[in-house]
Design an enzyme around this catalytic site. Structure first.
Site, PDB file in Angstrom:
ATOM      1  N   SER A 105     -30.143 -24.069   5.803  1.00  0.00           N
ATOM      2  CA  SER A 105     -30.221 -24.922   4.619  1.00  0.00           C
ATOM      3  C   SER A 105     -31.607 -24.781   4.004  1.00  0.00           C
ATOM      4  O   SER A 105     -32.595 -24.631   4.729  1.00  0.00           O
ATOM      5  CB  SER A 105     -29.963 -26.387   5.000  1.00  0.00           C
ATOM      6  OG  SER A 105     -30.361 -27.261   3.966  1.00  0.00           O
ATOM      7  N   ARG A 118       4.343   0.179 -24.624  1.00  0.00           N
ATOM      8  CA  ARG A 118       2.976  -0.016 -24.136  1.00  0.00           C
ATOM      9  C   ARG A 118       2.441  -1.257 -24.821  1.00  0.00           C
ATOM     10  O   ARG A 118       2.619  -1.414 -26.024  1.00  0.00           O
ATOM     11  CB  ARG A 118       2.096   1.222 -24.402  1.00  0.00           C
ATOM     12  CG  ARG A 118       2.487   2.407 -23.534  1.00  0.00           C
ATOM     13  CD  ARG A 118       1.580   3.614 -23.715  1.00  0.00           C
ATOM     14  NE  ARG A 118       0.206   3.272 -23.473  1.00  0.00           N
ATOM     15  CZ  ARG A 118      -0.807   3.723 -24.220  1.00  0.00           C
ATOM     16  NH1 ARG A 118      -0.581   4.518 -25.249  1.00  0.00           N
ATOM     17  NH2 ARG A 118      -2.048   3.367 -23.942  1.00  0.00           N
ATOM     18  N   ARG A 133       0.834  -1.214   0.000  1.00  0.00           N
ATOM     19  CA  ARG A 133       0.000   0.000   0.000  1.00  0.00           C
ATOM     20  C   ARG A 133       0.859   1.251   0.000  1.00  0.00           C
ATOM     21  O   ARG A 133       0.566   2.221  -0.718  1.00  0.00           O
ATOM     22  CB  ARG A 133      -0.912  -0.036   1.233  1.00  0.00           C
ATOM     23  CG  ARG A 133      -1.613   1.293   1.579  1.00  0.00           C
ATOM     24  CD  ARG A 133      -2.615   1.656   0.520  1.00  0.00           C
ATOM     25  NE  ARG A 133      -3.326   2.882   0.843  1.00  0.00           N
ATOM     26  CZ  ARG A 133      -2.901   4.117   0.536  1.00  0.00           C
ATOM     27  NH1 ARG A 133      -1.749   4.295  -0.102  1.00  0.00           N
ATOM     28  NH2 ARG A 133      -3.631   5.176   0.851  1.00  0.00           N
TER      29      ARG A 133
END
Length: 443
Positions: free
Chosen positions: A278, A317, A186
């Site tokens: 369920s 690119r 980060r």
């Protein structure tokens, strides 16, 4: 009949409704693209390459709600990416006077890569918040159950006793590993700015005396790291994202896998705080959180593999390698974000059942401490005799359905030993408690 994709995640309960879902949606990506465009104009204004009024006009116009997302998505096919139609719409929204300063000098990949880093940064922040919740809950479990014995299992079978506290401490250690890797990635997420072929040539043509100053100013506007070079075909930032996200999802998958095994009906040592129902069997409380995390952990490596494959990008690119990243990266962010959300809920609500753990320790009639008995009886009987005796008694424990300790008490040579203590599995957990304490020292 046609059905537009509204991104609600009908077949993706693992991430639907999670903070990561909102942070990675089409509207969030559109906002990031607009943030990238506005930041570029502001950065140029800060260096005297555009009027301050242009920066204000572009920033004011760059509001996601003002743009037709479906129209931009449809027109993206024309040029192969959504930046081209977005620039046209943004330029129109800014107006004739300052419209020429929109996207000036940049290429589509500059904006889309930068937007991807913004989306990733915002999503990683959310994931880190969920991992912090998970870590705190696991730390409480580890401390509370540092001496709660249960069977250690290797190759699916009972091995020797361990403690639930040590198991929870191990889960927490993996969560902290994931946190550290995500935090590092980060912090290094970079802006992207290079122009048509990564040379910054257009910015010099528009009057920049020092084009190298522009990427730094751009990164500051965005709160991203300054790139050392344009990274159009140097895809380390995306590969690093792939690695930390797949690793984090796998770490949470270990927690889920253990809970799924320990929570089986015939084991019952743990249970999710609120299991799912369920459609056919009213008695069931399915381990839904663990199931969804396990599913994410199985998908994440394949998504990461696509992103790693895009490292081999040709020229200045690429055609295809870059385009192949967009959906897998978003899917991986969503999967990890959903798994982190589910892991926090799982850890905070996990119910631990020490009585079931104690009962399971006795399933092998005391044979779970045979390793200890081998070491303790060898000095008394000799190594060969001790091994022979334990092999014989192991067969008798099952044949006669009697505890090993009871059979040992019938051996004359062993009557002076505290056989009850030696055969007690709760007294053979080694350094599990101390290892738990050591693990909890990590912050």
């Amino acid at each position: 009949m046609t059905f537009p994709d509204d991104g609600t995640g009908l077949l993706a309960p693992g991430w639907a409704g999670s903070p990561a879902a909102a942070a990675t949606g089409d509207r969030a990506y559109l906002a990031a693209l607009l943030d990238a465009e506005a930041a570029l104009t502001r950065a140029q204004a800060a260096l005297g390459l555009a009027p301050d009024e242009a920066a204000t006009a572009v920033t004011d116009a760059a509001e996601a709600d003002r743009f037709d997302l479906a129209s931009i998505a449809g027109r993206a096919r024309g040029g192969g990416n959504p930046v081209i139609p977005l620039v046209a719409d943004l330029t129109k929204a800014v107006g004739a006077q300052y419209g020429p300063y929109v996207h000036r000098g940049a290429t589509s990949q500059d904006i889309l890569d930068t937007a991807a880093m913004l989306v990733a940064a915002r999503t990683l922040d959310l994931i880190l918040t969920e991992l912090a919740r998970t870590e705190r809950a696991l730390a409480r479990l580890a401390a509370e159950h540092r001496e709660t014995a249960l069977p250690g299992r290797t190759l699916t079978q009972h091995a020797v006793p361990t403690t639930f506290g040590l198991k929870a401490a191990g889960w927490r250690s993996l969560v902290l590993d994931a946190r550290d890797r995500i935090t590092a990635v980060r912090a290094g997420l970079p802006a992207q700015l290079g122009g048509a072929a990564g040379t910054l040539a257009a910015f010099a043509a528009y009057g920049a005396a020092d084009p190298l100053a522009l990427p730094a100013a751009y990164a500051r506007e965005l709160g991203l790291a300054e790139p050392a070079l344009p990274w159009h075909t140097l895809r380390t930032p995306v590969a690093d994202l792939a690695g930390c996200l797949a690793s984090a999802t796998g770490a949470l998958g270990k927690l889920a896998a253990d809970v799924l095994v320990l929570g089986r009906t015939e084991t019952g040592e743990v249970a999710e705080g609120s299991g799912g129902g369920s459609s056919a069997m009213p008695h069931k409380a399915n381990p839904v959180r663990s199931t969804l995390i396990a599913a994410a952990a199985r998908r994440a490596p394949q998504l990461a593999a696509t992103l790693y494959g895009s490292l081999a990008a040709e020229d200045e690119r690429p055609a295809g390698a870059w385009h192949a990243e967009w959906e897998p990266l978003r899917d991986l962010l969503r999967l990890t974000g959903g798994a982190a959300r589910d892991a926090a809920e799982l850890a905070e609500g996990l119910r631990v059942r020490p009585a079931a753990m104690r009962a399971d320790l006795d399933l092998t009639h005391g044979l779970i401490v045979s390793e200890r008995l081998s070491a303790e009886l060898a000095p008394v009987l000799g190594r060969s005799r001790a091994k022979e005796l334990l092999s014989e008694l192991a067969k008798r424990t099952y044949a006669e359905n009697r505890p090993l300790g009871e059979l040992l008490a019938e051996v004359a040579e062993l009557r002076d030993l505290d056989l009850a203590a030696l055969a007690d599995p709760t007294q053979y957990t080694g350094s599990a408690a101390a290892l738990t304490d050591r693990a909890l020292e990590r912050r």
